[in-house]
Design a protein around this motif. Structure first.
Motif, PDB file in Angstrom:
ATOM      1  N   PRO A 171     -60.376  30.407 -12.915  1.00  0.00           N
ATOM      2  CA  PRO A 171     -60.351  31.426 -11.843  1.00  0.00           C
ATOM      3  C   PRO A 171     -59.933  32.795 -12.374  1.00  0.00           C
ATOM      4  O   PRO A 171     -58.937  32.941 -13.062  1.00  0.00           O
ATOM      5  CB  PRO A 171     -59.326  30.863 -10.856  1.00  0.00           C
ATOM      6  N   HIS A 172     -60.757  33.796 -12.049  1.00  0.00           N
ATOM      7  CA  HIS A 172     -60.516  35.166 -12.501  1.00  0.00           C
ATOM      8  C   HIS A 172     -61.078  36.126 -11.461  1.00  0.00           C
ATOM      9  O   HIS A 172     -61.799  35.730 -10.544  1.00  0.00           O
ATOM     10  CB  HIS A 172     -61.191  35.402 -13.856  1.00  0.00           C
ATOM     11  N   ILE A 230     -57.150  20.243 -10.934  1.00  0.00           N
ATOM     12  CA  ILE A 230     -58.238  20.204 -11.912  1.00  0.00           C
ATOM     13  C   ILE A 230     -57.896  21.190 -13.027  1.00  0.00           C
ATOM     14  O   ILE A 230     -57.616  22.371 -12.764  1.00  0.00           O
ATOM     15  CB  ILE A 230     -59.584  20.576 -11.269  1.00  0.00           C
ATOM     16  N   VAL A 231     -57.897  20.700 -14.279  1.00  0.00           N
ATOM     17  CA  VAL A 231     -57.634  21.540 -15.447  1.00  0.00           C
ATOM     18  C   VAL A 231     -58.735  21.291 -16.467  1.00  0.00           C
ATOM     19  O   VAL A 231     -59.422  20.259 -16.446  1.00  0.00           O
ATOM     20  CB  VAL A 231     -56.255  21.239 -16.062  1.00  0.00           C
ATOM     21  N   ASP A 232     -58.912  22.262 -17.396  1.00  0.00           N
ATOM     22  CA  ASP A 232     -59.913  22.064 -18.442  1.00  0.00           C
ATOM     23  C   ASP A 232     -59.279  21.422 -19.657  1.00  0.00           C
ATOM     24  O   ASP A 232     -58.091  21.028 -19.635  1.00  0.00           O
ATOM     25  CB  ASP A 232     -60.588  23.399 -18.771  1.00  0.00           C
ATOM     26  N   ASP A 233     -60.076  21.289 -20.734  1.00  0.00           N
ATOM     27  CA  ASP A 233     -59.575  20.595 -21.924  1.00  0.00           C
ATOM     28  C   ASP A 233     -58.481  21.375 -22.636  1.00  0.00           C
ATOM     29  O   ASP A 233     -57.811  20.839 -23.524  1.00  0.00           O
ATOM     30  CB  ASP A 233     -60.728  20.304 -22.882  1.00  0.00           C
ATOM     31  N   ARG A 234     -58.253  22.648 -22.250  1.00  0.00           N
ATOM     32  CA  ARG A 234     -57.156  23.433 -22.823  1.00  0.00           C
ATOM     33  C   ARG A 234     -55.977  23.520 -21.865  1.00  0.00           C
ATOM     34  O   ARG A 234     -55.102  24.359 -22.007  1.00  0.00           O
ATOM     35  CB  ARG A 234     -57.674  24.835 -23.139  1.00  0.00           C
ATOM     36  N   ARG A 236     -55.904  24.556 -18.899  1.00  0.00           N
ATOM     37  CA  ARG A 236     -55.904  25.753 -18.065  1.00  0.00           C
ATOM     38  C   ARG A 236     -56.240  25.377 -16.624  1.00  0.00           C
ATOM     39  O   ARG A 236     -57.055  24.501 -16.373  1.00  0.00           O
ATOM     40  CB  ARG A 236     -56.901  26.783 -18.596  1.00  0.00           C
ATOM     41  N   PHE A 237     -55.624  26.078 -15.713  1.00  0.00           N
ATOM     42  CA  PHE A 237     -55.781  25.795 -14.278  1.00  0.00           C
ATOM     43  C   PHE A 237     -57.188  26.160 -13.802  1.00  0.00           C
ATOM     44  O   PHE A 237     -57.699  27.255 -14.072  1.00  0.00           O
ATOM     45  CB  PHE A 237     -54.745  26.606 -13.486  1.00  0.00           C
ATOM     46  N   LEU A 253     -45.843  20.543 -13.979  1.00  0.00           N
ATOM     47  CA  LEU A 253     -46.428  19.590 -14.905  1.00  0.00           C
ATOM     48  C   LEU A 253     -46.662  20.212 -16.286  1.00  0.00           C
ATOM     49  O   LEU A 253     -46.570  19.534 -17.305  1.00  0.00           O
ATOM     50  CB  LEU A 253     -47.755  19.069 -14.348  1.00  0.00           C
ATOM     51  N   LEU A 254     -46.984  21.508 -16.300  1.00  0.00           N
ATOM     52  CA  LEU A 254     -47.268  22.167 -17.568  1.00  0.00           C
ATOM     53  C   LEU A 254     -45.999  22.470 -18.362  1.00  0.00           C
ATOM     54  O   LEU A 254     -46.045  22.673 -19.570  1.00  0.00           O
ATOM     55  CB  LEU A 254     -48.027  23.473 -17.296  1.00  0.00           C
TER      56      LEU A 254
END
Length: 601
Positions: A171-172, A230-234, A236-237, A253-254
């Motif tokens: 998200p940006h 939902i997060v990506d493989d890095r 990231r939110f 969690l992070l």
């Protein structure tokens, strides 16, 4: 514990022991059966709920793969359209160098992007961007810039560094939208290269609304009180749906790398609640769907089973209690009646007798109790009642004596008679006199608030106004901020009385008295002034000089104005405030006389 229970059991009555016995016989097997059933049912339900949560998370990830795979195919379409490739190549150059575009090229690209976005409500915009920053979009020209410098947006670096593979941008807030908005988008993007030469021609960015991810959940029976992340493989939110009334769990969690270390089906405590952690990773998109379901929700059916068991046990307890009461009633009834009669005797009621007299041991106890009550009642009347009558006679004799309130009561009676006979002036004078008496009988040397002294003076003035008719007028000029200031009691009334008798009494036309109080810096100034006959300047100077020397009463008798106690008031002020307080007089012949008291605050 055993000794405590044994002691309490021995002190309990017979009915309580019977109730306890029946309760234990019923509740013990019922409790054991309920505990075994609840444990088995709870374990089964929890396992099924966990498995259902895992299946839901997998289905969510499958739906995400389907949506993103469609967007990935959409990002490949420009590679097979020679018109798009030629237009992007025409506007090649360093990023930010583009300035204009031919209207024919703009219309062709507008038509192409609009066709790709047709019937896709989840897409906010499809943008084809040349290397020089020329932006072609399906978005209205008023809503998106025609030229965009990607160096302004930090998120673009991920797309720039990709080697032609599609990428998901978290998200940006893109800066190429002209209208100011704080709305974020999740983008699927790709570098566009010439298929033969692999030369970079530009970029394709597909902005997806964040709500599109929420629509995926709306079609599934996902627990409303659970959170989805939902997060990506890095790590990231990407997207999060927070439980109702809850807070975001992403940051928690992070923190300290917990998200990477957590295992599937692991229980995690966030805030004050425990959650079941379920994670599913997609090898195609690289996204991980994480579900956080409150343990309390998973165990909801178990708690309902426990609630049912407890209610059933409560019904059984009620039935057992009713049966025990019914069976023990006839056995314990005579004892209860005897106990009630003894309780009434403890409260002083010796006239009640036990009426349920049987031929058993309980009947013998009842008859013995009745004889004892008769004897106690006889002794009570002979000794106690006679003593009470003597005390009442002594009390009546004491009450017949005159007390300090006799005068107040007498004045009140006079006031009522005056009211009944419609003598309003008499009633006012009696009421004012009563207030004067109550005020003066109180302790004289204590300090009071200024407004209390003013009320006392007002009562005195009312009496004098009745006497003088309309010849006497008193005006008050009291500042609100000084009404609660403390002053010596009975210092104003003598000054007012002095003004009445020696300033106004001899005048046929009467006169006016002004009573004022104000604050000057850290001092309270109180002035009583009249418009009577006054004093000469010589007399005023001699009187002030005499007051300043702290002389006795006889040396202050320079004028009739002091006959009612100027010296007395001055001496009280000096004793209470030392040099901080003062009393001064002023006036002139035919224009009145004034006394001013200064009291430090």
């Amino acid at each position: 514990m055993h000794q405590w229970f044994k002691g309490h059991l021995s002190e309990s009555n017979l009915r309580t022991k019977l109730l306890l016995l029946f309760s234990v016989l019923i509740l013990l097997p019922l409790s054991l059966q309920g505990m075994v059933t609840y444990r088995h049912f709870s374990a089964t339900v929890n396992h099924k709920t966990e498995q259902f949560t895992i299946d839901i998370v997998q289905q969510i990830n499958t739906n995400l793969d389907r949506m993103l795979k469609d967007l990935e195919r959409l990002s490949l379409m420009p590679l097979y359209d020679q018109m798009v490739l030629s237009i992007l190549a025409k506007y090649n150059g360093p990023m930010g160098s583009g300035t204009w575009v031919l209207s024919d090229d703009y219309l062709k690209m507008k038509l192409y992007t609009s066709g790709q976005a047709y019937n896709r409500p989840e897409i906010r915009g499809i943008h084809l961007i040349s290397n020089s920053g020329i932006l072609f979009s399906n978005v209205d020209a008023m809503s998106a810039d025609a030229v965009w410098d990607s160096r302004r947006d930090s998120w673009f670096s991920d797309l720039f560094q990709s080697d032609g593979e599609w990428t998901i941008i978290p998200p940006h807030e893109p800066s190429y939208y002209s209208s100011p908005s704080s709305e974020s988008y999740i983008s699927v993007a790709r570098v566009i290269r010439e298929p033969k030469t692999l030369v970079r021609l530009g970029y394709m960015i597909i902005d997806v609304k964040v709500e599109a991810f929420g629509h995926i959940l709306s079609n599934l029976n996902f627990e409303r009180e659970a959170s989805l992340l939902i997060v990506d493989d890095r790590q990231r939110f990407i997207f999060e749906r927070v439980e109702e009334g809850g807070v975001s769990a992403y940051g928690e969690l992070l923190k300290d790398g917990q998200l990477q270390e957590m295992r599937n089906r692991q229980k995690k405590k966030l805030g004050s609640r425990d959650y079941l952690f379920v994670q599913h990773h997609s090898s195609y998109t690289g996204l991980s769907v994480i579900s956080l379901t409150p343990i309390a929700v998973i165990q909801k059916e178990s708690r309902e089973m426990m609630t049912f068991t407890l209610w059933f046990a409560a019904v059984c307890v009620g039935m057992v209690t009713g049966l025990a009461v019914l069976l023990s009633y006839r056995i314990t009834r005579p004892l209860i009646e005897l106990k009630k009669a003894m309780a009434r005797a403890e409260q002083g009621n010796f006239n009640k007798r036990v009426t349920m007299l049987s031929n058993d041991e309980f009947g013998q106890l009842g008859r013995g109790f009745n004889k004892m009550m008769e004897e106690i009642n006889r002794l009570f009347h002979e000794v106690f009642v006679l003593g009470m009558r003597e005390k009442e006679a002594e009390l009546s004799a004491l009450q017949s004596q005159i007390n300090p309130h006799f005068i107040y009561n007498t004045l009140e009676s006079i006031n009522m008679m005056a009211i009944q006979r419609k003598h309003a002036e008499v009633s006012d004078m009696v009421t004012a006199l009563g207030k004067l008496l109550r005020y003066t009988i109180d302790k004289v040397d204590r300090r009071i608030q200024l407004w209390e002294e003013i009320h006392f003076v007002d009562s005195y003035v009312r009496i004098q106004q009745v006497r003088y008719g309309g010849k006497l007028q008193v005006l008050y000029e009291i500042e609100d901020e000084v009404k609660d200031c403390l002053i010596p009691k009975l210092i104003l009334q003598p000054l007012v009385e002095n003004a009445v008798y020696h300033g106004i009494d001899d005048r046929e036309e009467g006169g006016t008295i002004w009573i004022s109080a104000l604050r000057f810096e850290d001092e309270l100034l109180i002035t009583v002034r009249d418009n009577g006959k006054g004093m000469s300047e010589t007399e005023i100077e001699e009187l002030n000089e005499a007051i300043g020397k702290h002389t006795d009463n006889q040396s202050l008798q320079l004028s009739g104005h002091d006959e009612l106690g100027l010296s007395n008031i001055f001496q009280r002020i000096v004793l209470m405030y030392d040099k901080g307080g003062s009393l001064t007089v002023d006036g002139s012949p035919g224009r009145g006389f004034a006394v001013t008291i200064t009291i430090p605050l």
